[in-house]
Enzyme design. Structure first.
Site, PDB file in Angstrom:
ATOM      1  N   LYS A  66      86.848  37.331 110.991  1.00  0.00           N
ATOM      2  CA  LYS A  66      86.149  36.751 109.843  1.00  0.00           C
ATOM      3  C   LYS A  66      84.889  36.018 110.296  1.00  0.00           C
ATOM      4  CE  LYS A  66      90.175  36.090 106.834  1.00  0.00           C
ATOM      5  NZ  LYS A  66      91.150  35.143 106.266  1.00  0.00           N
ATOM      6  N   GLN A 110      93.917  29.732 106.416  1.00  0.00           N
ATOM      7  CA  GLN A 110      94.649  30.945 106.754  1.00  0.00           C
ATOM      8  C   GLN A 110      96.140  30.768 106.508  1.00  0.00           C
ATOM      9  OE1 GLN A 110      93.147  33.823 107.735  1.00  0.00           O
ATOM     10  NE2 GLN A 110      95.118  34.855 107.732  1.00  0.00           N
ATOM     11  N   ASP A 133      89.167  31.898  98.527  1.00  0.00           N
ATOM     12  CA  ASP A 133      90.339  32.772  98.471  1.00  0.00           C
ATOM     13  C   ASP A 133      90.803  32.986  97.036  1.00  0.00           C
ATOM     14  OD1 ASP A 133      91.391  34.217 100.518  1.00  0.00           O
ATOM     15  OD2 ASP A 133      92.768  32.679 101.236  1.00  0.00           O
TER      16      ASP A 133
END
Length: 304
Positions: A66, A110, A133
């Protein structure tokens, strides 16, 4: 964006492959161009903060990828690697600081988190405008109501592929197999907004195969390796495989497979995503898109 032309590549038995890797590369290229234009207007570079708690090897690789893709798109990446012993209070304190940091436009924690940490509380501690997200209750609620907001990256990636390769989906029967907050539920909402008739199958569904045989579009996100078999799919259906698992081969080798048994399903499907090279690259590309949209919202007051 203008997507790539429909690939002529086919699966071993004739299904046309959906090139998620190529589509994601073009999307990322478009985002880089827009990031440059954003900087020219405001002298601000969008910044993404990624928080990893613990030392799970797979998560570490994913997080570093990422960061690499963020830099390639011309954005700033801020990595926060925390030990597995990090307390809930310490993690929430970091998020609180990132929430008010003007250099940070997107925050991603995460998942999964180590035991003892509450993922719901952590996710909802991120301010909605930086929740790239799209998992917080505000963005989830906006999606459920059909209002502008930040959409979870993987379902968004699936939607972009479907729009490009399938086109108008109004009236089509879509089956989503899997009802997680990360993929299944938001995917169903997005398909409803496209005009599909949507069915969601989950762990308590009695005959998922029978439902799949009726569907024009099947999106599979269960984490169950090669769950969907060839006789589940109606001829010509579009199959989107979100799953990814690593299986062992003789000689110590491994390979990646999805939630769909590809060699069985490909003869029946009209379009199918491969694993790898299908949905996976789209997830990171859509994270970059969400970060740019978040920066626009924060700096320009523009809705995503």
């Amino acid at each position: 964006m203008t997507g790539p032309a429909l690939s002529d590549a086919h699966g071993s038995s004739g299904a046309r492959l959906i090139d998620g890797k190529g589509f994601a590369a073009r999307l990322t290229q478009d985002i880089a161009t827009e990031v440059s234009a954003f900087y020219d207007r405001h002298r601000i570079t969008p910044g993404l903060a990624v928080v990893l708690v613990g030392n799970d090897p797979a998560s570490e690789v994913y997080v570093r990828n990422k960061a690499l893709q963020t830099h390639r798109a011309g954005m700033r990446s801020f990595m926060h690697m925390l030990p597995a012993t990090t307390s809930q209070e310490e993690l929430l304190g970091l998020i609180a600081r990132l929430n008010v940091d003007p250099e940070i436009h997107g925050i991603l924690v995460q998942l999964p988190l180590p035991g003892g940490l509450d993922p719901v509380a952590v996710t909802n501690a991120i301010v909605p405008e930086k929740d790239v997200d799209g998992l917080g209750v505000v963005n989830a609620g906006r999606l459920a109501l059909g209002l502008p907001g930040i959409v979870p990256c993987t379902p968004l990636g699936c939607l972009l592929l479907l729009r490009h390769y399938v086109g108008d989906m109004r009236g089509q029967h879509a089956l989503v197999i899997g009802a997680s907050n990360l993929v299944g539920r938001p995917m169903a909402q997005l398909l409803l907004q496209e005009g599909c008739t949507v069915t969601v199958a989950h762990i308590d569904t009695r005959d998922t195969a029978a439902l799949a045989r009726q569907a024009d579009i099947v999106v599979v996100a269960t984490g169950v390796r090669e769950l969907v078999r060839g006789d589940w799919i109606r001829p010509g259906a579009t199959v989107i495989d979100v799953g990814i698992s690593r299986v062992s081969l003789p000689g110590g080798r491994t390979r990646l497979v999805g939630d769909v048994k590809f060699d069985e399903v490909a003869p029946h499907a009209g379009l199918i995503t491969p694993v790898p090279g299908g949905v996976g690259p789209m997830t990171i590309a859509c994270l970059l898109r969400n970060t740019l949209d978040a920066a626009r919202t924060i700096v320009e007051g523009r809705a995503p």
